[in-house]
Design an enzyme around this catalytic site. Structure first.
Site, PDB file in Angstrom:
ATOM      1  N   SER A   6       0.838  -1.199   0.000  1.00  0.00           N
ATOM      2  CA  SER A   6       0.000   0.000   0.000  1.00  0.00           C
ATOM      3  C   SER A   6       0.873   1.249   0.000  1.00  0.00           C
ATOM      4  O   SER A   6       1.763   1.385   0.844  1.00  0.00           O
ATOM      5  CB  SER A   6      -0.922   0.031   1.218  1.00  0.00           C
ATOM      6  OG  SER A   6      -1.666   1.236   1.223  1.00  0.00           O
ATOM      7  N   VAL A  37       7.363   2.261   4.192  1.00  0.00           N
ATOM      8  CA  VAL A  37       8.300   1.548   3.318  1.00  0.00           C
ATOM      9  C   VAL A  37       7.833   1.622   1.867  1.00  0.00           C
ATOM     10  O   VAL A  37       8.641   1.832   0.951  1.00  0.00           O
ATOM     11  CB  VAL A  37       8.488   0.084   3.776  1.00  0.00           C
ATOM     12  CG1 VAL A  37       9.392  -0.677   2.811  1.00  0.00           C
ATOM     13  CG2 VAL A  37       9.079   0.041   5.180  1.00  0.00           C
ATOM     14  N   CYS A  38       6.539   1.491   1.634  1.00  0.00           N
ATOM     15  CA  CYS A  38       6.008   1.566   0.270  1.00  0.00           C
ATOM     16  C   CYS A  38       6.212   2.960  -0.318  1.00  0.00           C
ATOM     17  O   CYS A  38       6.578   3.105  -1.488  1.00  0.00           O
ATOM     18  CB  CYS A  38       4.524   1.201   0.259  1.00  0.00           C
ATOM     19  SG  CYS A  38       4.186  -0.476   0.822  1.00  0.00           S
ATOM     20  N   ASP A  39       5.992   3.973   0.492  1.00  0.00           N
ATOM     21  CA  ASP A  39       6.232   5.354   0.087  1.00  0.00           C
ATOM     22  C   ASP A  39       7.700   5.521  -0.305  1.00  0.00           C
ATOM     23  O   ASP A  39       8.017   6.038  -1.382  1.00  0.00           O
ATOM     24  CB  ASP A  39       5.856   6.280   1.250  1.00  0.00           C
ATOM     25  CG  ASP A  39       6.131   7.740   0.971  1.00  0.00           C
ATOM     26  OD1 ASP A  39       7.321   8.134   0.953  1.00  0.00           O
ATOM     27  OD2 ASP A  39       5.164   8.505   0.796  1.00  0.00           O
ATOM     28  N   THR A  88       8.586   3.588  -3.586  1.00  0.00           N
ATOM     29  CA  THR A  88       8.044   4.228  -4.783  1.00  0.00           C
ATOM     30  C   THR A  88       8.816   5.500  -5.113  1.00  0.00           C
ATOM     31  O   THR A  88       9.159   5.747  -6.273  1.00  0.00           O
ATOM     32  CB  THR A  88       6.545   4.519  -4.588  1.00  0.00           C
ATOM     33  OG1 THR A  88       5.897   3.276  -4.265  1.00  0.00           O
ATOM     34  CG2 THR A  88       5.926   5.120  -5.832  1.00  0.00           C
TER      35      THR A  88
END
Length: 165
Positions: free
Chosen positions: A53, A58-60, A63
């Site tokens: 998500s 971590v996803c932020d 990306t």
């Protein structure tokens, strides 16, 4: 199949694990404008960054990192795929200042998740992974991150994308 944990708990991945040398399997996801997209809509080398998500730290970071590196990689397209709704992805891109990032939603039917073996059965999210697909649609790099809350190996993925170009 790849074996991963999410927050330390073992989860079940649906679909087929892909390996280096495999032809990239077909899938259909949604763009931010709700149009259907497939791998062949993007040409050249594709680095596919898969995140659970975009609204998590971590996803932020993942990306942002891959999209910042994209400017240094001629002929490489960065695709970020998650099970987030397309509306949430568009909002995240605007808030992150990454309006040109390509985010794709697998929310509708987990087509990508099952094709690449990253659909988490228990959570209806995608496992963290990175794939590099060359211009002939052959997979040249695969990383299924063993703990979904950990970062991928950025350098290895970026080097693989450079070599595939």
């Amino acid at each position: 199949m790849a074996s991963i944990t999410f927050g330390g708990d073992q989860v079940t991945l649906l679909g087929n694990e892909v390996k280096v040398g495999d032809k990239a399997p077909a899938f259909t996801v949604l763009a931010n404008d709700l149009s259907e997209k497939a791998l062949n809509d993007y040409k050249g080398v594709r680095l596919i960054s898969v995140v659970p998500s975009l609204d998590t730290g971590v996803c932020d970071a993942q990306t942002r990192r891959f999209n910042e590196e994209a400017s240094k990689l001629d002929g490489v397209t960065i695709l970020t795929i998650s099970a987030d709704l397309p509306f949430a992805q568009k909002r995240w891109c605007g808030n992150a200042g990454l309006e040109h990032a390509i985010t794709l939603s697998d929310h509708r039917n987990l087509s990508f998740g099952e094709a690449f073996g990253v659909a988490i059965k228990e959570l209806r999210l995608l496992a963290r992974a990175v794939f590099v697909v060359d211009s002939n649609d052959t997979i040249t790099y695969v990383e299924y991150v063993s703990e979904a809350t950990n970062h991928p190996n950025y350098e290895a993925a970026l080097n693989a994308a450079k070599k595939a170009n």
